[in-house]
Each structure stands twice: as structure tokens, then as C-alpha cells.
Design an enzyme around this catalytic site. Structure first.
Site, PDB file in Angstrom:
ATOM      1  N   CYS A   1       0.834  -1.208   0.000  1.00 37.25           N
ATOM      2  CA  CYS A   1       0.000   0.000   0.000  1.00 37.25           C
ATOM      3  C   CYS A   1       0.868   1.259   0.000  1.00 37.25           C
ATOM      4  CB  CYS A   1      -0.968  -0.044   1.176  1.00 37.25           C
ATOM      5  SG  CYS A   1      -2.337   1.106   1.003  1.00 37.25           S
TER       6      CYS A   1
ATOM      7  N   GLU B   1      -1.260  -8.604   5.116  1.00 31.89           N
ATOM      8  CA  GLU B   1      -1.219  -8.825   6.569  1.00 31.89           C
ATOM      9  C   GLU B   1      -2.614  -8.818   7.178  1.00 31.89           C
ATOM     10  OE1 GLU B   1      -0.621  -5.988   5.144  1.00 31.89           O
ATOM     11  OE2 GLU B   1      -1.270  -4.306   6.408  1.00 31.89           O
TER      12      GLU B   1
ATOM     13  N   HIS C   1      -3.599  -5.437   1.209  1.00 32.64           N
ATOM     14  CA  HIS C   1      -2.909  -5.633   2.487  1.00 32.64           C
ATOM     15  C   HIS C   1      -2.872  -7.118   2.855  1.00 32.64           C
ATOM     16  CE1 HIS C   1      -2.463  -1.502   4.102  1.00 32.64           C
ATOM     17  NE2 HIS C   1      -3.476  -1.237   3.301  1.00 32.64           N
TER      18      HIS C   1
END
Ligand SMILES: Nc1ncnc2c1ncn2[C@@H]1O[C@H](COP(=O)(O)OP(=O)(O)O)[C@@H](O)[C@H]1O
EC number: 6.3.5.3
Lengths: 576, 238, 87, 87
Positions: free
Chosen positions: B87, B206, B204
């Protein structure tokens, strides 16, 4: 505005208030003193019309660690953890400048929670606009939503829930209520207090400019076309600095020496300093020359009343200042010792050696008169009650009715709104927006926290007592729906002018209804905010209490989500 | 165990999330690295996490790209260590010229957060070896400036060298108009450099490493990196 | 000496400008039928101290090239003024 | 006739400019010590068809006032050019 009016009247004080100020001081106030009073005794800061009524709310319970009176309320989560939460409105600023008005609402409520020693973990918002087929309303809606996202997203705090309703009642006065939920270990909780004569007062974060001077007074008047002209310079939020301030202040908490912290909200330095001194029962001396400034030539009262954003006031043990200043410098922020705690109960403002104001703390913080104006049931209710529902014809095509309902902006999906908010950051969102309550997991435990914000101005217009109770019950049902047990509420009471008996009646009734529901559900009120004077051209908005509820789930793995899951599952309707 | 450095710029806000995934879910040696650091020699891989470095003021990533640590990122990238930008990290890497193109404001001009699907375009990279060719991943996005742009020549070159690693697709892996959340050219969600050791992506990963958060599909990115770093697999594009 | 540099950053011709198109659409919807095209850019004012106008100009150009504009998307133009009362 | 109007939108003097401050800080960190202050604004190019320069000017002014600038925070300045090859 006629120049022949005395200053106290221009500043929005009543004559009886002016006389009480003279009496408290034993003399006529100087301009600086008067301006500070005008802000501290504004409805927005002093709760002149609401305090006596708010006392009727239940505020105690075994789960309550901190009730009303601090920057935010706190409930016990067990396992040594505490949940900090509070709601705040920015209705008038958002009506003037939707993006910045909403952004600064989020910034302010975040700092309230941060000032309690907590890490913000979630944001919610409750919004009201006029009908969206009007371009102005769409402009407000998109500006407010973008502004909320701008601040929350940038801070890295997920916005996990909220509500949006459209009704012509809000066309001239939109509502923007913002709620923040934070997490702390019990022993980390801070208070907004100044104590210990000789201890130091610091202002940290941004520099002080002329923005937002008179914001509290502005929030304590009805909006009109003329509002354009006499509004203060609009405050611009800086979430980047807000984020740095959050990190820096948490670093300061870790090194210790912090006596108390408060956000600089409405009323700026004056309100933060005086309220902190008042809670500690002490006096305080501030030197405006020490306040880092953004603009030249500011007068003492401008410095004391500026509502520049991203600033906090810290009371620090003497001797810890060098360390504190080093921390803020590291984050690229200002930090300056601007004053000292005294033991004489006087709030003294100096410009260098010159004393520009000396006021008893108690008078400034707590001395505003309380009003219990007349309350009268509005006439419209009699007409409404006389309405005979039987006269409505049976619809010919229920399918058509259903389609009409689904097409209503008040029922349609809110994805357009919440897709503009980061709702995943921090990896805590187990149930996000789009369903009932949001559910966050509590790191290090099996538990979860459910949060929800609810209100229904239309119901409250029809019956403020029932309407407010329904809002509490609805929030509770939503919290239960994700598998959590309701614990406590915060609330934002959005009403018209309390000086109108009909509005005041709605207010009193709504508070009673909220109190009833909270007692019945065992969810005490840990704080809130009152926003009066939500009117446009003399027409009040619907009475709109907004309820922010928190609940605890014992096992976050065992949560429930809305939506039918499998063919063949049984559908059960609970309740009558 | 591989050693990860997670870069933190003022305004970064996903560093703790990445740290949590690497440390507690994947049991790696991971730590945060402040933007003033000038030496990244000690890390096998460096991650530039998401957030709003310098408030995303001017252009996302434009100011962070001048942070002292970026010199060190050039160094280790040159040496073939792994660099992953997520990002805002992706935006910083393009601003720094470590990846081609730029990330423009989303086509519809709004910030967008939500679940997207991305198709894995190649699995012979240090970042995607844990996936199947063409696998469709469910991973959230959250950005206002994720609209990938490169001039026609650059874009052709990116495609020619097979630098596109992830593309926005529908759940079936088709590149439909509605599957593209921000107007990115060629549906680009993630690219790598020609050497294959620097990758940037807008989604993302994660946020998609635990079932309770809705998906575990993102975990493969980190797992692939760990696999590459610990098994010492040699890797070449072309 | 004190100078003011005005930096105008515009999108390259071939880069899509969604914001410009949105403004264009809004203006037409407001009844400005004559509007043919809108492009959005940035306007940056820099106040700086420099030994000479030439130095100020070259510093500002450098800042524009390195930070203020992204060459992939944008071009820039720098105009130098003396910093008058215009702060 | 075809015109190009250039609209420069700047923040009011007393309004905080977080973006400008961040850029200012970045430029100083990059070694441009002479930079004293940075303010960010918008630069909008409008191409429009209008019967006369006066009409084009007044249309552009009106668009700036009504849409392009937010009067609460910003001020604007409109400069009219003939639309040449400049596009
Ligand atoms: N509707 C309400 N219900 C319960 N407590 C309230 C309500 N409104 C305000 N309070 C409490 O009154 C106190 C003063 O309000 P606060 O919002 O902190 O003032 P300010 O916004 O001026 O800082 C707070 O402790 C707040 O929780």
C-alpha cells in the site's frame, strides 16, 4: 451586530450572568476575563440548561471505572483491561465546512480517548442530513464522509460502525456525532487533572493560531444565513500531526511523571487549563508568551481561546519537563512549559510579567448559573396523536410497498459510506460495518468488545421518551446480536434551542426515557455530550439522542454474523 | 528463521499489524526500523508497510521517499535482498524509482476499503511461490491513491518482462471491469522489479492471515518470502 | 534576499485526470455548457532566502523536479517573484 | 470563441495548511535551508466556448466562486487567455 451593545451581550452572555461574574470577581471584568467567561459559560462548555436534567441518568455499576466528568468514560473488561469511550458532536462546524468539520470531530474525540491514557481502537459515527435528492445535502454527506475517513484512516484507527439517516428536519442543520473507543490497562488510565502546586503545565502538539476563536459560542447559537458572516476562521484538521501527537503522548505516559492530560477542545487553552485546575482544586498561572504560535501579533485572549487543533495540555511533575520536551521534539512536535500549578485557587493569565487576568478557578469552571427553563408539550403531538391509522387504505400491492421501502435512502445499503473508511487496520475487526454491532477482538484474551451507535430522531419526534428508550434498546439488541453482553452507554443529545419550552420538554422526556432504558438494561451512562441550538431559521431538528453502546463478548470465536447461511436452516422470530 | 526489518515513517500505521503477523503467526525475527536508520545490512528482507507517511501530503509516498532510510533500501535492493512495499509502501517504492509507474488517485476519486480478489500471475517469484498459478486470493484493500499508471512504453515493458505479479479479478479470476476497484491500468494490483527482488502491492496481505479476520489468503506472500530466504532458493526472472 | 517562487504542477497531457473530468461534469450540470475541458493541477508558493535571483530560481527548479512534481505523471513550471508584502 | 481560463485557488491567509507545512519540512530535511514557508493551492485550467472575452471571464469567475474554490477556506484568481495551441 450593533456596536452599541455592551461586550458581554455581544459575546452572548445574559445580563444576570454578567452580574454574577462581577459578583464572583468583586469587580468589573476586563475584556480578556470577559471573553474567557463567555466561552466557559457558553452552553457548549457549561451545560447550563442540561446539568440538572443529566443528573437523572444512572451512572453507577460494578463495571464502571469512570463515569461522567472526565474526558471519557471507562468500563472494566476484566483481565486488567479497561475500555474507554466517548461521543462528541461537530454539527455546526460540519454544516459550514463538512470535510473539515467532520475531520476535526474525529480528531477531537480521538484525543479525548488518548488523554485518558488509552489507545484508540475503533471509531463510529452517527450522521443526519436532509433528503439526498438535494445537491447541497449530497455535498454535505460526501464532504462529511470524506472528512471522517480522512482523519480516521490517516490515524490508523478503524471506523467500524455508524449510522446515516436522511430527513428534511436536518436540511439546515446536519448532525455529525463521532464516537471513539479505546483500550488501556487499568493502571494506565489517566485523568484530566492538575495537582501539586509547583508542577508544570505544558501545551504539546501544534502551534496556536487564530483559528476557531469563539467556536464554543458559535456552537451555542442557532444557525442562520447570517452564520456565514460571523463564523470564526474554520479549523483545519491535520491527522498527520494528530497521529504524531498520539505516538508522542503515549511515549510520555511510558516514561512517567504525567499528573493529568486534557485535549484542547472547545474553549481552547482556557477550557483545558481551567477544567484541569478545577478537578484538582488548585490554581494555575499561565504565561501566554510561552505558547508556541503560528501567527504574529496575537492578543492574550486570542491565545487563550484559540481552538487550533492537535493540541493537548499536560500537567507534569516538576523536573520531568526536559525529558517530555525531548520526546515531542523527536516526533517533530511543539512542547512548551506555559505555566505552573498554584495553591491559591486562582486562574492567572500573564503576558510576560504583566497579569492580564485573575479569576477564581471555581467561578470560571463551575460558576455558570444553571437553568431549568419552562417545558411544555409541543402542540404538534396532540395533532399527531389524533391521527387515526385506520383511515390509511390497505395497499393493493405489498410487493410494490416493499420495493418502495427498499429504495428509500434510509434503508438502502450504507456501503458507499463505510467503504470510504478503513475498517480493517489494527487487525482487530472480527465483525465490521454492514451488520449489527461491530465486534473487535481483545488481544491477549479470548474476549471481544462489541460497539454500536444508534438513534432515531423520527421516533423521538413522535415520542421523545419512548424514542430515546428505543434507541438504547436497539443498541443493546445490536450488541447482543454479535454475541456480546451490553455494558454501558455514552450519548449525544442533539436538540434545538433549550430556551424553547417545546424543545426543552423533548429534552427532559428523552433523558428520562434514556434513563429508564439504561436502568432496565443495566447499562449505566458513563458520559456523553449535549448539543443544543440545532436549528435553522428558527426550526429545530428532530430531537435526536444518539446512543453509543459497548458490550463484552466472552468468546470472540463464537460470534454471530447476520445473513442466512445455509438452505434448510430454521428461521425463528424472537420477541413479540 | 529470517530476519525482517519493518520500516516506520512518521504517519505509517500498519507496522504493528505486519509485525504481529511475522512475529506471532509466522514466528520470524522481525523488528521495527525508524526512518532515520542508514544501514539495513542486518535484514534479509525489508518491508515498507501501509499507512499515511507524512500524511500522504503532496502525493502519497512523495515525502517518505526522501527519508534517510531509503538510501539503505537502494543498497540492499541492489544486493538482491527482498524488499516488499504494501500500500503506502508500494507508493513509496514507485516514488523512489525502485518500481516503475505511479499510483494515482482512484478513478472514482474516493478512498476505498473493502475486500477484493486478486489473481496470482506468476508463482516463480520470492513473494508468491506458496500459491498456485492463477490462484485467486481474497485480500482487503484500503487506499485513496491506488490507481496504477505507467506510460504506454513503460507498461508494455512491464508486461514484456512479466513484472505483473497480481491483478484485480473477480472471484473466478476474470479481469472484469467491476473487479477493478480503482481504475488501475491492466488491473495491476502488484508488480515487481526486473530482478524480481522488489515487489509492491496495494492490497494488504497482513490483513488476510487469520480466518477470524475473514481470510488467510494473504499469508502466502510472507510464507513465500520466508521459504525463499530460509531455503536459499535461487531465483531469476526471464 | 528573499524571494517567492510560484510552482505550477500540471498533469502530463496523456495522463487521465479523473478529478478534472469530475469538475467538468459538475460545471456542465450547473449549466455551464460552454465548458469543454478541465484539467486540475497544483499551485505551490514557496518563500525562500537565496543569495541571488538566479540561485533562487535554480533552487526552486530543483525542488520542483525532485519533490514537488512526479515526472511519471506531471510537469512543472517555476516563476520567480521578489517576495514583496505578499508575505 | 474559445478561451482558456486559468484559475488559481489558494488558502486564506489565516487558514492552517498542514500540507504546506509538511512540504516545507520535507524541503528543509532535503537540505533546502533557505525555504521559509510553503503554501499549497490548486491550479485549474478550463477551456471554454464563450461569445466574448468579457463573458468568458465572468463565467470563469462565477465557476470559481461557486464550485472551484471553497469560500470558507479559499480565495481564487482567474486569468483569461485565448485558447491557443496550449493544450
Ligand atoms: N448526554 C450526556 N449524558 C451524560 N453525561 C454527559 C452528557 N453530556 C455531557 N456529559 C458529561 O458532561 C461532562 C462535560 O462534557 P464534555 O463533553 O467533556 O464537555 P466538553 O465537550 O466541553 O469537553 C463530560 O463528563 C460528559 O461525559
Amino acid at each position: 451586530m450593533s456596536t452599541s451593545l455592551p461586550l458581554w451581550a455581544v459575546l452572548g452572555l445574559r445580563q444576570e450572568e454578567y452580574l454574577k461574574i462581577c459578583e464572583d470577581l468583586g469587580s468589573e471584568p476586563s475584556e480578556t476575563v470577559l471573553r474567557m467567561y463567555a466561552v466557559m459559560w457558553s452552553e457548549h462548555c457549561a451545560y447550563k440548561h442540561s446539568k440538572p436534567v443529566l443528573r437523572r441518568l444512572p451512572t453507577k455499576g460494578p463495571q464502571v471505572l469512570q463515569g461522567p466528568g472526565e474526558n471519557a468514560g471507562v468500563v472494566d473488561l476484566g483481565d486488567g483491561l479497561a475500555l474507554v469511550f466517548k461521543i462528541e458532536s461537530h454539527n455546526h462546524p460540519s454544516a459550514i465546512e463538512p470535510f473539515q468539520g467532520a475531520a476535526t470531530a474525529v480528531g477531537g474525540i480521538l484525543r479525548d480517548v488518548i488523554a485518558m491514557g488509552a489507545r484508540p481502537v475503533a471509531l463510529l459515527d452517527s450522521l443526519r442530513f436532509g433528503w439526498p435528492d438535494d445537491a447541497r445535502q449530497r455535498y454535505l454527506l460526501s464532504g462529511v464522509v470524506a472528512g471522517i475517513g480522512h482523519y480516521g484512516n490517516s490515524m490508523g484507527i478503524p471506523t467500524v460502525g455508524g449510522e446515516v439517516y436522511f430527513d428534511p428536519a436536518y436540511s439546515g442543520n446536519c448532525l455529525v456525532n463521532s464516537m471513539c473507543v479505546g483500550l488501556a490497562r487499568r493502571e494506565e488510565i489517566q485523568r484530566a487533572i492538575a495537582q501539586g502546586p509547583g508542577n508544570l503545565i505544558l501545551v504539546v502538539g501544534a502551534r496556536t493560531g487564530r483559528d476557531g476563536i469563539g467556536g464554543a459560542a458559535f456552537a451555542s447559537q442557532e444557525l442562520s444565513e447570517a452564520s456565514e458572516a460571523d463564523r470564526p476562521a474554520v479549523q483545519v484538521g491535520d491527522p498527520f500531526m494528530g497521529k504524531l501527537l498520539m505516538e508522542a503522548i503515549h511515549e510520555l505516559y511510558k516514561v512517567g511523571g504525567v499528573v493529568g492530560v486534557q485535549d484542547c477542545g472547545a474553549g481552547g487553552l482556557t477550557s483545558a487549563c481551567v477544567e484541569m485546575a478545577n478537578r484538582g482544586g488548585v490554581g494555575m498561572e499561565i504565561d501566554v508568551l510561552q505558547v508556541p504560535r503560528r501567527e504574529e501579533g496575537m492578543l492574550p485572549w486570542e491565545v487563550m481561546l484559540s481552538e487550533s487543533q492537535e493540541r493537548m495540555v499536560v500537567c507534569l511533575e516538576r523536573g520531568r519537563e526536559a525529558e517530555a520536551i525531548r520526546i515531542f521534539r523527536k516526533w517533530g512536535l511543539e512542547a512548551a512549559v506555559i505555566g505552573v500549578v498554584t495553591d491559591d485557587g486562582v486562574f492567572r493569565v500573564k503576558e510576560g510579567a504583566r497579569v492580564v487576568a485573575e479569576v477564581p478557578v471555581r467561578s470560571l469552571a463551575d460558576g455558570a448559573p444553571e437553568y431549568m427553563p419552562d417545558a411544555r408539550e409541543p402542540d404538534y403531538l396532540r395533532l399527531l396523536r389524533a391521527f387515526d391509522f385506520a383511515c390509511l387504505p390497505e395497499p393493493e400491492d405489498y410487493g410494490d410497498v416493499l420495493r418502495k421501502l427498499l429504495a428509500s435512502p434510509n434503508i438502502a445499503s450504507r456501503q458507499w459510506v463505510y467503504s470510504q473508511y478503513d475498517h480493517h487496520v489494527r487487525l482487530g475487526t472480527v465483525v465490521g460495518p454492514g451488520g449489527d454491532a461491530a465486534l473487535l477482538r481483545l488481544p491477549g484474551t479470548k474476549k471481544g468488545v462489541a460497539v454500536k451507535i444508534d438513534g432515531n430522531g423520527r421516533y423521538c419526534y413522535l415520542n421523545p421518551r419512548r424514542g430515546a428508550a428505543i434507541a438504547v434498546a436497539e443498541a443493546a439488541r445490536n450488541v447482543v446480536c454479535v454475541g456480546a453482553k451490553p455494558q454501558a452507554i455514552t450519548n449525544n443529545l442533539n436538540f434545538g434551542s433549550p430556551e424553547k419550552p417545546e424543545v426543552y420538554w423533548q429534552f427532559v422526556e428523552a433523558v428520562e426515557g434514556m434513563a429508564e432504558a439504561c436502568r432496565a438494561l443495566g447499562t449505566p451512562v458513563t458520559g456523553g455530550n449535549v448539543s443544543f441550538y440545532n436549528e435553522f431559521e428558527g426550526r429545530p431538528i428532530y430531537p435526536t439522542p444518539t446512543i453509543g453502546m459497548v458490550g463484552v463478548s466472552p468468546d470472540v470465536e463464537r460470534h454471530v454474523q447476520p445473513g442466512f447461511k445455509r438452505p434448510g436452516d430454521v428461521i425463528v422470530l424472537l420477541g413479540q | 528463521m529470517a530476519k525482517f526489518g519493518i520500516l516506520v515513517f512518521p504517519g505509517t500505521n500498519c507496522e504493528i499489524d505486519v509485525l504481529r503477523v511475522l512475529r506471532y503467526l509466522l514466528h520470524q525475527d522481525a523488528e521495527l526500523v525508524w526512518h532515520t536508520e542508514q544501514d539495513l545490512e542486518r535484514y534479509d528482507a525489508v518491508i515498507l508497510p501501509g499507512g499515511f507517511s507524512y500524511g500522504d501530503y503532496l502525493r502519497a509516498g512523495a515525502i517518505a521517499r526522501w527519508a534517510p532510510v531509503i538510501e539503505a533500501v537502494y543498497d540492499i535492493a541492489e544486493k538482491g535482498r527482498l524488499v516488499l512495499g504494501i500500500c503506502n509502501g508500494f507508493q513509496i517504492l514507485t516514488e523512489a524509482g525502485l518500481l516503475p509507474g505511479a499510483l494515482q488517485r482512484n478513478r472514482h476519486l474516493r478512498y476505498v476499503c473493502g475486500w477484493t480478489h486478486v489473481r496470482v500471475e506468476r508463482i516463480d517469484t520470492p513473494f508468491t511461490s506458496a500459491y498456485r498459478e492463477g490462484q485467486v486470493l481474497r485480500i482487503p484493500i484500503s487506499h485513496g491513491e491506488g490507481n496504477f499508471y505507467a506510460d504506454p512504453d513503460t507498461l508494455a515493458e512491464i508486461e514484456k518482462w512479466g513484472q505483473v505479479v497480481l491483478r484485480y479479478a473477480n472471484p473466478d479470476g476474470q479481469l472484469t471491469e467491476t473487479a477493478n476497484p480503482n481504475g488501475s491500468l491492466h488491473h495491476i494490483a502488484g508488480i515487481m522489479n526486473k530482478a524480481g527482488n522488489v515487489m509492491g502491492l496495494m492490497p494488504h496481505p497482513e490483513r488476510a492471515c487469520e480466518a477470524i479476520l475473514g481470510s488467510e489468503d494473504g499469508c502466502g506472500i510472507f510464507a513465500s518470502m520466508i521459504h525463499y530466504l530460509t531455503r536459499g532458493r535461487v531465483f531469476h526472472v526471464d | 534576499m528573499r524571494f517567492k517562487a510560484e510552482v505550477r504542477v500540471t498533469l502530463r497531457r496523456d495522463v487521465l485526470d479523473p478529478q478534472g473530468s469530475a469538475v467538468e461534469g459538475a460545471l456542465r450540470a450547473m449549466g455551464y455548457d460552454g465548458v469543454k475541458r478541465v484539467r486540475m493541477g497544483k499551485w505551490i508558493e514557496l518563500w525562500l532566502e537565496a543569495p541571488s535571483p538566479a540561485d533562487a530560481q535554480s533552487q526552486a527548479e530543483e525542488m520542483a523536479r525532485r519533490l514537488l512534481a512526479n515526472p511519471v505523471l506531471e510537469t512543472y513550471q517555476v516563476t520567480l517573484k521578489e517576495a514583496g508584502d505578499d508575505r
